[in-house]
Design an enzyme around this catalytic site. Structure first.
Site, PDB file in Angstrom:
ATOM      1  N   CYS A   2      36.397  34.481  17.233  1.00  0.00           N
ATOM      2  CA  CYS A   2      35.452  35.600  17.187  1.00  0.00           C
ATOM      3  C   CYS A   2      36.129  36.953  17.426  1.00  0.00           C
ATOM      4  O   CYS A   2      37.097  37.042  18.173  1.00  0.00           O
ATOM      5  CB  CYS A   2      34.390  35.417  18.252  1.00  0.00           C
ATOM      6  SG  CYS A   2      33.555  33.846  18.186  1.00  0.00           S
ATOM      7  N   ARG A  27      41.520  36.438  12.286  1.00  0.00           N
ATOM      8  CA  ARG A  27      41.353  35.567  13.442  1.00  0.00           C
ATOM      9  C   ARG A  27      40.531  34.324  13.117  1.00  0.00           C
ATOM     10  O   ARG A  27      40.497  33.391  13.904  1.00  0.00           O
ATOM     11  CB  ARG A  27      40.689  36.346  14.578  1.00  0.00           C
ATOM     12  CG  ARG A  27      41.509  37.530  15.051  1.00  0.00           C
ATOM     13  CD  ARG A  27      40.779  38.301  16.094  1.00  0.00           C
ATOM     14  NE  ARG A  27      40.609  37.533  17.302  1.00  0.00           N
ATOM     15  CZ  ARG A  27      41.467  37.539  18.320  1.00  0.00           C
ATOM     16  NH1 ARG A  27      42.541  38.277  18.264  1.00  0.00           N
ATOM     17  NH2 ARG A  27      41.242  36.810  19.387  1.00  0.00           N
ATOM     18  N   TRP A  79      32.912  32.728  15.141  1.00  0.00           N
ATOM     19  CA  TRP A  79      33.482  31.409  14.825  1.00  0.00           C
ATOM     20  C   TRP A  79      32.638  30.417  15.603  1.00  0.00           C
ATOM     21  O   TRP A  79      32.666  30.413  16.834  1.00  0.00           O
ATOM     22  CB  TRP A  79      34.945  31.376  15.272  1.00  0.00           C
ATOM     23  CG  TRP A  79      35.748  30.229  14.765  1.00  0.00           C
ATOM     24  CD1 TRP A  79      36.391  30.132  13.565  1.00  0.00           C
ATOM     25  CD2 TRP A  79      36.046  29.011  15.470  1.00  0.00           C
ATOM     26  NE1 TRP A  79      37.060  28.942  13.483  1.00  0.00           N
ATOM     27  CE2 TRP A  79      36.859  28.236  14.628  1.00  0.00           C
ATOM     28  CE3 TRP A  79      35.693  28.503  16.712  1.00  0.00           C
ATOM     29  CZ2 TRP A  79      37.336  26.980  15.005  1.00  0.00           C
ATOM     30  CZ3 TRP A  79      36.160  27.266  17.088  1.00  0.00           C
ATOM     31  CH2 TRP A  79      36.979  26.509  16.235  1.00  0.00           C
ATOM     32  N   ASN A 105      32.455  37.141  22.718  1.00  0.00           N
ATOM     33  CA  ASN A 105      33.503  36.145  22.472  1.00  0.00           C
ATOM     34  C   ASN A 105      33.600  35.285  23.724  1.00  0.00           C
ATOM     35  O   ASN A 105      33.580  35.819  24.837  1.00  0.00           O
ATOM     36  CB  ASN A 105      34.866  36.806  22.259  1.00  0.00           C
ATOM     37  CG  ASN A 105      34.938  37.585  20.966  1.00  0.00           C
ATOM     38  OD1 ASN A 105      34.024  37.546  20.162  1.00  0.00           O
ATOM     39  ND2 ASN A 105      36.036  38.306  20.781  1.00  0.00           N
ATOM     40  N   GLY A 106      33.772  33.994  23.551  1.00  0.00           N
ATOM     41  CA  GLY A 106      33.904  33.113  24.714  1.00  0.00           C
ATOM     42  C   GLY A 106      32.771  32.100  24.750  1.00  0.00           C
ATOM     43  O   GLY A 106      32.063  31.907  23.754  1.00  0.00           O
ATOM     44  N   GLU A 488      57.096  20.709  12.661  1.00  0.00           N
ATOM     45  CA  GLU A 488      56.597  22.037  12.330  1.00  0.00           C
ATOM     46  C   GLU A 488      56.420  22.185  10.812  1.00  0.00           C
ATOM     47  O   GLU A 488      55.466  22.820  10.356  1.00  0.00           O
ATOM     48  CB  GLU A 488      57.558  23.105  12.891  1.00  0.00           C
ATOM     49  CG  GLU A 488      57.278  24.528  12.447  1.00  0.00           C
ATOM     50  CD  GLU A 488      55.886  25.070  12.817  1.00  0.00           C
ATOM     51  OE1 GLU A 488      55.156  24.411  13.575  1.00  0.00           O
ATOM     52  OE2 GLU A 488      55.541  26.150  12.307  1.00  0.00           O
ATOM     53  N   LYS A 492      52.861  23.170   9.139  1.00  0.00           N
ATOM     54  CA  LYS A 492      52.663  24.358   8.302  1.00  0.00           C
ATOM     55  C   LYS A 492      52.041  23.944   6.976  1.00  0.00           C
ATOM     56  O   LYS A 492      51.125  24.583   6.496  1.00  0.00           O
ATOM     57  CB  LYS A 492      54.024  25.034   8.077  1.00  0.00           C
ATOM     58  CG  LYS A 492      53.985  26.504   7.936  1.00  0.00           C
ATOM     59  CD  LYS A 492      54.020  27.289   9.229  1.00  0.00           C
ATOM     60  CE  LYS A 492      53.007  26.906  10.218  1.00  0.00           C
ATOM     61  NZ  LYS A 492      53.243  27.441  11.555  1.00  0.00           N
ATOM     62  N   GLU A 495      48.274  22.846   7.481  1.00  0.00           N
ATOM     63  CA  GLU A 495      47.290  23.855   7.886  1.00  0.00           C
ATOM     64  C   GLU A 495      46.971  24.871   6.793  1.00  0.00           C
ATOM     65  O   GLU A 495      45.859  25.372   6.739  1.00  0.00           O
ATOM     66  CB  GLU A 495      47.624  24.530   9.219  1.00  0.00           C
ATOM     67  CG  GLU A 495      48.727  25.528   9.224  1.00  0.00           C
ATOM     68  CD  GLU A 495      48.924  26.174  10.609  1.00  0.00           C
ATOM     69  OE1 GLU A 495      47.940  26.424  11.322  1.00  0.00           O
ATOM     70  OE2 GLU A 495      50.080  26.454  10.955  1.00  0.00           O
ATOM     71  N   HIS A 511      60.247   1.204  11.280  1.00  0.00           N
ATOM     72  CA  HIS A 511      59.314   0.613  12.245  1.00  0.00           C
ATOM     73  C   HIS A 511      57.863   0.833  11.836  1.00  0.00           C
ATOM     74  O   HIS A 511      56.971   0.695  12.665  1.00  0.00           O
ATOM     75  CB  HIS A 511      59.587   1.198  13.639  1.00  0.00           C
ATOM     76  CG  HIS A 511      60.986   0.928  14.101  1.00  0.00           C
ATOM     77  ND1 HIS A 511      61.407  -0.334  14.468  1.00  0.00           N
ATOM     78  CD2 HIS A 511      62.070   1.733  14.217  1.00  0.00           C
ATOM     79  CE1 HIS A 511      62.694  -0.277  14.807  1.00  0.00           C
ATOM     80  NE2 HIS A 511      63.113   0.963  14.650  1.00  0.00           N
ATOM     81  N   LYS A 608      43.091  32.376  14.415  1.00  0.00           N
ATOM     82  CA  LYS A 608      44.430  32.816  14.811  1.00  0.00           C
ATOM     83  C   LYS A 608      44.684  32.542  16.283  1.00  0.00           C
ATOM     84  O   LYS A 608      45.719  32.011  16.654  1.00  0.00           O
ATOM     85  CB  LYS A 608      44.599  34.308  14.500  1.00  0.00           C
ATOM     86  CG  LYS A 608      45.975  34.859  14.865  1.00  0.00           C
ATOM     87  CD  LYS A 608      47.085  34.143  14.115  1.00  0.00           C
ATOM     88  CE  LYS A 608      48.474  34.638  14.446  1.00  0.00           C
ATOM     89  NZ  LYS A 608      49.501  33.702  13.956  1.00  0.00           N
TER      90      LYS A 608
END
Ligand code: AGP
Length: 613
Positions: A2, A27, A79, A105-106, A488, A492, A495, A511, A608
């Site tokens: 948010c 964000r 969000w 926000n929160g 990583e 990437k 996402e 294995h 974000k």
């Protein structure tokens, strides 16, 4: 996640609010809204006007009526946490008399309890959100002759949870009240106008003078200034600071996406992370912000690194660097898991929190858990003055510059560089020889040019990415130092392109995951020219024998018998090779996402900075 913007001044608020919300789009959000106080006319008192929609800021801009005038306003990108993305659940929320408007926000943790009480007292709720509770609660504390800030303070005393809020009152249009507890609020100081936002990027076009609120603080913002105070109404003095990033840092600068720009900014970001920190004379690193002297550092027996997502993977590379250069056991763990397992906090362990944004709730909570138990925490953080940076006992700022794209690239690379500096510093306090120290110092200095060399392969990587993008999934493999690179790389790709990607240590193939290998599931393999080269090549042979396609990222060309394609990257020292092997994987993910038509900078469902649990 948010975003909040607010404006008070002589101009119409909505153009600034819409532009500010656009700047916060990165964000991640699913709906957006505005509220302004329309000035009183000869026949009508001042009143709130609210416009909010599910969808993008552009949808909101199209929905805002022409007569949406008012010099005091607040805006929000939401969000969803409580309730689906919808017009009704979008912020701002108002009380039943449409006198108070709130953006938030929160998370209000005791929202259900408060909602039940407010409903019993006559409030009629029009959304499923926890935020609407705040609007009714503030209205319930608002008296006709009282001040808005007193009502906000009284209401917040009843709230359990985290918040950054901005509040309007139709009857006091000369002010906006903002408050912070666990979710950032920054004030922007203009010429006879004031701004507020959850993120400085929304303000930089208008002012460079900002004030960051601390947790537990509120501010009354008027066109000609602001007053900050605590929940107990005690005035606190906050000096403005100057935002030192250029406005251009917040634009795409001619690149197709922020992500591509940030990948290409990495040589400069690494130079800034290194700047003033290398000591060639003693072959070590200077890290002034650690707040630990050599004697205290010598007493550390273990390093535990905490971060989420890519920050956790950068921590894995960091742990490897610390073990190799300083010979101190080091381990990286997801911060999101750490605090739930009642962790044992040891006096001789150094905890290191990693966060680009410095606002990730899980990482912040992990830091607080360590500190509550008496542990010592350093922060490796990009955003100066952020919550995690402030909570830590010391640390290393990355100075990578603002990172706007949801997928972390330059901050990831700078984090690994920061860990290399920490490992070098630690190592030289322990048994790393001057010769090895010099070897690392000169390898660090060479990194920016080596990254430039890799970035020159952009077109070739784009061609390969397009060829692999329609795969049903991809495997990423590496061994020891190469394994965090594989993790990583897979992160990437998944996402931003939504292509399923899994990372495995190459040693684990036999294995289990070898069963997945087929022409439909290509493998991206890390093949550094180090002591494990032969073992990595053997793994490629096993994949090829099962008709798997292989893209190798290597220091020397890998021939067609073992790899269908090969990207050759420059060689650093073995300890720093992972950092360079990772760069082509960023471009690979970017170009695969572009080839698949994805919303590269704002991938679906992601934000974000994840400021909720
Ligand atoms: C990275 O590409 C991701 N968007 C995500 O994993 C991110 O690294 C994570 O959420 C941690 O963020 P932070 O560094 O701001 O704490």
């Amino acid at each position: 996640m948010c975003g909040i913007v607010a404006y008070i001044g002589p101009k119409d608020a909505s153009p600034f609010l819409l532009e500010g919300l656009q700047r916060l789009e990165y964000r991640g959000y699913d709906s957006a809204g505005l509220a302004v106080v329309a000035p009183a006319t000869r026949t009508a008192p001042a009143r709130l006007k609210v416009c909010k929609v599910k969808g993008r800021v552009a949808d909101l801009a199209a929905a805002v009526p022409a007569r949406f005038k008012g010099g005091t306003g607040i805006g929000h990108t939401r969000w969803a946490t409580h309730g689906v993305p919808s017009d009704a659940n979008a912020h701002p929320h108002t009380d039943n008399e449409d006198r108070i408007a709130v953006v938030h926000n929160g998370i209000v943790e005791n929202a259900d309890e408060l909602r039940a009480k407010l409903t019993a007292d006559g409030a009629v709720f029009r959304s499923e959100t926890d935020t609407e509770v705040l609007a009714h609660l503030i209205a319930a504390h608002r008296t006709d002759d009282g001040e808005l800030e007193d009502a906000v303070r009284a209401a917040l005393k009843l709230v359990v949870g985290t918040y950054g809020i901005a509040v309007l009152d139709a009857e006091q249009p000369d002010r906006i009240v903002v408050a912070r507890n666990g979710s950032p609020i920054v004030l922007g100081i203009g010429e006879k106008e004031m701004f507020a936002a959850s993120d400085v990027s929304a303000l930089v076009r208008y002012t460079r003078q900002v004030v960051h609120l601390e947790d537990g603080e509120l501010a009354t913002v008027r066109a000609d200034g602001f007053r900050t105070f605590t929940e107990d109404a005690r005035t606190v003095t906050r000096q403005p600071s100057t935002v030192d990033w250029e406005i251009g840092s917040y634009d795409t600068g001619g690149y197709a996406h922020y992500l591509l720009k940030e990948i290409h900014e990495q040589p400069g970001a690494v130079e800034r992370t290194l700047s003033g920190r290398l000591d060639e004379r003693f072959a070590t690193a200077h890290l002034g912000g650690l707040n630990l002297d050599a004697r205290e550092l010598r007493e550390i027996r273990r390093v535990k690194i905490l971060g989420c997502g890519s920050a956790y993977y950068a921590g894995e590379m960091g742990a490897q660097l610390i073990e190799e250069l300083a010979r101190i056991p080091a381990h990286s763990e997801p911060a999101s898991e750490f605090r739930y397992r009642n962790p044992v906090i040891e006096a001789d362990t150094l905890y290191v929190a990693v966060s680009q944004s410095g606002e990730t709730y899980d990482t912040l909570a992990a830091v607080q858990e360590v500190k509550r138990k008496g542990g010592r925490v350093l922060g490796v953080v990009n955003t100066v003055g952020s919550a995690i940076a402030r909570e830590c006992d010391g640390g290393i700022y990355l100075h990578a510059g603002p990172e706007i794209s949801v997928a972390s690239t330059k901050a990831f690379t700078s984090t690994v560089v920061a860990f290399a500096l920490l490992a070098l510093h630690f190592g030289r306090i322990h048994d790393l020889s001057p010769a090895d120290g010099r070897r690392i110092v000169s390898a660090l200095k060479a990194l920016p040019d080596q990254i430039r060399e890799i970035l020159e392969q952009d077109a070739e990587i784009a061609r390969l990415a397009a060829a692999y993008a329609d795969s049903q999934g991809m495997m990423f493999i590496g061994r020891v130092r190469g394994y965090p690179v594989a993790r990583e790389g897979a992160q990437k790709l998944k996402e931003i392109s939504y292509v399923h990607a899994e990372a495995y240590p190459a040693s684990e193939l036999k294995h289990g995951p070898l069963a997945l290998i087929s022409p439909e599931l290509p493998t991206v393999a890390m093949v550094p020219d180090d002591e494990l080269l032969d073992k990595n090549l053997t793994a490629l042979g096993e994949i090829k024998a099962r008709e798997g396609r292989v893209l190798a990222v290597a220091h020397r060309p890998v021939g067609p018998r073992l790899a269908d394609h090969c990207l050759v990257v420059p060689k650093s020292e073995p300890e720093l090779d992972p950092l360079l092997l990772n760069i082509p994987l960023q471009l690979f993910a970017y170009h695969a996402a572009v080839a698949l038509g994805r919303d590269v900078d704002k991938p679906r469902n992601l934000a974000k900075s994840v400021t909720v649990e």
